[in-house]
Design a protein around this motif. Structure first.
Motif, short mmCIF file in Angstrom:
data_model
loop_
_atom_site.label_atom_id
_atom_site.label_comp_id
_atom_site.label_asym_id
_atom_site.label_seq_id
_atom_site.Cartn_x
_atom_site.Cartn_y
_atom_site.Cartn_z
N THR A 69 0.85 -1.18 0.00
CA THR A 69 0.00 0.00 0.00
C THR A 69 0.89 1.24 0.00
O THR A 69 2.02 1.22 0.50
N ASP A 71 0.94 3.81 1.66
CA ASP A 71 1.38 4.30 2.97
C ASP A 71 2.43 3.40 3.60
O ASP A 71 2.94 3.68 4.69
N GLU A 98 -9.39 -4.32 -3.06
CA GLU A 98 -8.48 -3.34 -2.46
C GLU A 98 -8.68 -1.98 -3.13
O GLU A 98 -8.49 -1.82 -4.33
N SER A 99 -9.08 -0.99 -2.34
CA SER A 99 -9.35 0.34 -2.89
C SER A 99 -8.24 1.34 -2.61
O SER A 99 -8.19 2.40 -3.23
N ALA A 100 -7.35 1.01 -1.68
CA ALA A 100 -6.26 1.93 -1.35
C ALA A 100 -5.25 1.99 -2.48
O ALA A 100 -5.00 0.99 -3.16
N GLN A 120 -3.88 2.17 -8.86
CA GLN A 120 -4.97 1.38 -8.32
C GLN A 120 -4.97 -0.02 -8.93
O GLN A 120 -4.62 -0.19 -10.11
#
Length: 288
Positions: A69, A71, A98-100, A120
């Motif tokens: 991800t 982050d 998974e949308s992050a 994405q």
């Protein structure tokens, strides 16, 4: 599209006695010779791309890649670059949701780690990541420091070094004879059957149960204390292994072994280190 032909013995199907009732949904049926068209099943998401050396654009076979991800909190998938510089990560169906935003990281010994721009995951398609170029990682050597390190690392035979680690009471140690008696399966499966904390993930291979100290459940591999990819480790013939040391938890890895990890400061993985017979016997009867 997939066409399914139903051969019905009694004409129109819809009676409970024929076992074709669909829990309150509208019944779709046909007589012999008619087809029912069903949609194709959804595809699992895929991330693929290429890793090359900056400047020369030479394919960097053997480089590692990992999908995380943006982050940096979660690792979603890992893989290895092929001989042509390309990689392909087939993701699990769960990751289709998974949308992050995610990024692709790549690295190889002697090069700086490269990171893609955030993107994405396509729930039912392929994402082609722009080519990642890895720049060489220059380093300076302190002559005195290197000489001291050489004396400490190479004058102690591997057998004595491993004995010292065993005396600390952490990890699992298997002699060559025990390795040879492991179940006749691929090495990661054999270790999962032998070591309680291990299991084999269908995508990531050998993993450990997740914990606060190892939230990803990841495992790193070494041959003679040199970091290698999972596939390189699995390709090593079992008859070539003189000893195996296994540390499911990062905290269990001895400091002198931990110092050989490429990204010691960022990883919290478990570790499996295999000693080949040629290295394992070094220091016996004057052998160097």
């Amino acid at each position: 599209m997939v066409t399914v032909l139903l051969v019905l013995p009694y004409g129109i199907a819809g009676q409970e006695r024929q076992g074709l009732m669909w829990e309150g949904r509208q019944m779709i049926a046909a007589q012999v010779g008619y087809g029912i068209t069903a949609p194709d099943p959804p595809n699992d998401p895929v991330v693929e791309g290429r890793v090359v050396a900056a400047g020369t654009l030479t394919p960097l076979a053997g480089a590692w890649v990992r999908l995380v991800t943006a982050d940096g909190e979660r690792r979603l998938a890992t893989g290895t670059v092929g001989y042509n510089g390309r990689f392909r990560l087939a993701l699990s169906p769960e990751l289709a949701q998974e949308s992050a935003p995610v990024v692709l990281e790549a690295g190889l010994l002697g090069y700086r780690i490269g990171v893609s721009d955030p993107f994405q995951i396509d729930p039912e398609g392929v994402v082609e990541v722009p080519t990642i170029e890895l720049a060489p990682a220059p380093f300076a050597l302190d002559t005195i420091g290197v000489e001291v390190e050489r004396r400490q690392q190479f004058e102690v035979p591997p057998r004595e070094r491993l004995l010292n680690r065993q005396l600390r009471g952490r990890g699992t140690f298997l002699a060559g004879a025990s390795v040879a008696r492991l179940p006749e399966r691929e090495m990661d499966w054999a270790l999962a059957e032998r070591i309680e904390e291990f299991f084999v993930h269908p995508l990531f291979g050998l993993q450990v149960e997740r914990s606060d100290s190892n939230p990803d459940g990841c495992v790193l591999f070494m041959l003679n204390q040199w970091p290698v990819t999972r596939q390189t480790f699995l390709n090593e013939p079992r008859t070539n292994i003189g000893a195996l040391e296994v540390y499911p938890e990062f905290e269990d890895i001895p400091e002198d072994l931990r110092s050989h990890l490429l990204d010691e400061g960022s990883t919290r993985c478990g570790l499996v280190n295999a000693w080949t017979w040629s290295e394992w016997n070094r220091g016996i009867d004057g052998e160097r």
